[in-house]
Design a protein around this motif. Structure first.
Motif, short mmCIF file in Angstrom:
data_model
loop_
_atom_site.label_atom_id
_atom_site.label_comp_id
_atom_site.label_asym_id
_atom_site.label_seq_id
_atom_site.Cartn_x
_atom_site.Cartn_y
_atom_site.Cartn_z
N PRO A 1 0.80 -1.23 0.00
CA PRO A 1 0.00 0.00 0.00
C PRO A 1 0.83 1.28 0.00
O PRO A 1 0.32 2.35 -0.30
N PHE A 2 2.12 1.17 0.35
CA PHE A 2 3.01 2.34 0.37
C PHE A 2 4.46 1.86 0.29
O PHE A 2 4.73 0.65 0.39
N CYS A 3 5.37 2.79 0.09
CA CYS A 3 6.80 2.47 0.14
C CYS A 3 7.29 2.69 1.57
O CYS A 3 6.83 3.62 2.26
N ARG A 4 8.21 1.85 2.01
CA ARG A 4 8.75 1.98 3.36
C ARG A 4 10.26 1.70 3.34
O ARG A 4 10.72 0.75 2.71
N TRP A 5 10.98 2.56 4.04
CA TRP A 5 12.42 2.39 4.22
C TRP A 5 12.72 2.33 5.71
O TRP A 5 12.23 3.16 6.48
N ILE A 6 13.53 1.36 6.13
CA ILE A 6 13.92 1.27 7.53
C ILE A 6 15.44 1.19 7.62
O ILE A 6 16.12 0.73 6.70
N ALA A 7 15.97 1.67 8.76
CA ALA A 7 17.41 1.64 9.00
C ALA A 7 17.74 0.49 9.95
O ALA A 7 17.07 0.30 10.96
N VAL A 8 18.77 -0.27 9.59
CA VAL A 8 19.21 -1.39 10.43
C VAL A 8 20.72 -1.33 10.57
O VAL A 8 21.42 -0.75 9.74
N THR A 9 21.22 -1.95 11.62
CA THR A 9 22.67 -2.04 11.82
C THR A 9 23.20 -3.21 11.01
O THR A 9 22.70 -4.34 11.16
N PRO A 10 24.18 -2.99 10.14
CA PRO A 10 24.69 -4.08 9.30
C PRO A 10 25.54 -5.04 10.12
O PRO A 10 26.04 -4.69 11.20
N PRO A 11 25.72 -6.28 9.64
CA PRO A 11 26.62 -7.22 10.32
C PRO A 11 28.03 -6.65 10.40
O PRO A 11 28.44 -5.86 9.56
N GLN A 12 28.79 -7.07 11.39
CA GLN A 12 30.13 -6.54 11.59
C GLN A 12 31.03 -6.75 10.38
O GLN A 12 31.81 -5.88 10.01
N ARG A 13 30.86 -7.87 9.70
CA ARG A 13 31.70 -8.16 8.53
C ARG A 13 31.43 -7.15 7.42
O ARG A 13 32.34 -6.68 6.76
N ALA A 14 30.15 -6.76 7.26
CA ALA A 14 29.82 -5.76 6.23
C ALA A 14 30.43 -4.43 6.56
O ALA A 14 30.90 -3.69 5.69
N ILE A 15 30.48 -4.06 7.86
CA ILE A 15 31.09 -2.81 8.28
C ILE A 15 32.58 -2.83 7.98
O ILE A 15 33.15 -1.86 7.47
N GLU A 16 33.24 -3.94 8.27
CA GLU A 16 34.69 -4.05 8.03
C GLU A 16 34.99 -3.94 6.55
O GLU A 16 35.96 -3.30 6.13
N ASN A 17 34.17 -4.58 5.70
CA ASN A 17 34.39 -4.51 4.25
C ASN A 17 34.24 -3.09 3.74
O ASN A 17 34.99 -2.64 2.87
N GLN A 18 33.27 -2.37 4.27
CA GLN A 18 33.04 -0.98 3.84
C GLN A 18 34.20 -0.09 4.25
O GLN A 18 34.61 0.80 3.52
N GLU A 19 34.76 -0.32 5.44
CA GLU A 19 35.87 0.50 5.91
C GLU A 19 37.14 0.24 5.11
O GLU A 19 38.00 1.10 4.99
N GLU A 20 37.26 -0.97 4.54
CA GLU A 20 38.45 -1.30 3.75
C GLU A 20 38.44 -0.64 2.40
O GLU A 20 39.47 -0.49 1.76
N LYS A 21 37.26 -0.25 1.89
CA LYS A 21 37.14 0.32 0.55
C LYS A 21 37.71 1.74 0.51
O LYS A 21 37.65 2.46 1.47
#
Length: 215
Positions: free
Chosen positions: A195-215
């Motif tokens: 019935p509508f669009c919805r966006w939610i914020a979540v904390t990513p897994p630690q491994r995803a955070i580490e990969n993002q910091e390496e970029k």
């Protein structure tokens, strides 16, 4: 075409960002010394003279603070959704547009979590309105739950890929406001019969955070 579709409400920086991201996506990551990319590479949309000319035009308009119509924005969205990487283009464009905002997370770790999220929601609301010339959706229950119905993005792209632009923008602004990495997911979409669009914020897994910091 409705009367509203001709009103110039969308910031030209949105159009400029979309085209720049397309250009960056289509640039070769590696060029051999003896290679002539204009001959050996298949010609891609982002590397065309047409896109380069439009980028120069939008750069001038963005400096003047000019705006484009909903119809012109829709034409750009329809250009992007022809690409197989359109969700990535939209999300990255949103992140870039978030960088132009003024939200900062410095000093906010000492503030109550509830107040920090309230400020982040206010920043997102203000940035969306500044870019698109209108209020886009509202917030539901929870720290960060953005919802909207019959939004400009759905009018231009019934498939829902363009909604990733909102996800990327929210993700970028939340990261700057809170001073930590969050992932914004587009969990409901009118294109899927919701019935509508919805966006939610979540904390990513630690491994995803580490990969993002390496970029």
């Amino acid at each position: 075409m409705t009367e509203d579709s001709g009103r110039r409400r969308v910031s030209s920086s949105v159009a400029l960002t979309l085209l720049k991201v397309i250009r960056d996506q289509d640039r070769p990551t590696e060029v051999l010394e003896a290679e002539d990319p204009s001959v050996t590479m298949p010609r891609k949309l982002g590397l065309s003279e047409v896109v380069e000319r439009k980028i120069r035009n939008y750069e001038g308009e963005a400096k003047r603070g000019a705006r484009i119509s909903d119809s012109e924005f829709g034409d750009l969205v329809r250009l992007v959704i022809r690409r197989p990487d359109s969700p990535e283009v939209f999300r990255q464009s949103g992140r870039v547009l978030a960088e132009d905002g003024r939200a900062r997370g410095r000093g906010r770790r000492l503030m109550p979590r509830r107040l920090v999220y309230a400020l982040a929601r206010r920043n997102v609301t203000a940035r969306l309105k500044a870019l698109f010339g209108r209020r886009l959706g509202g917030f539901g229950s929870g720290p960060f739950t953005l919802e909207g119905r019959s939004l400009l993005f759905m009018q231009a792209d019934p498939g829902g890929d363009a909604c990733e632009l909102v996800a990327g923008l929210c993700e970028g602004l939340l990261g700057r406001s809170l001073g930590k990495t969050l992932v914004v997911r587009h969990v409901a979409c009118e294109s899927r019969g919701d019935p509508f669009c919805r966006w939610i914020a979540v904390t990513p897994p630690q491994r995803a955070i580490e990969n993002q910091e390496e970029k």
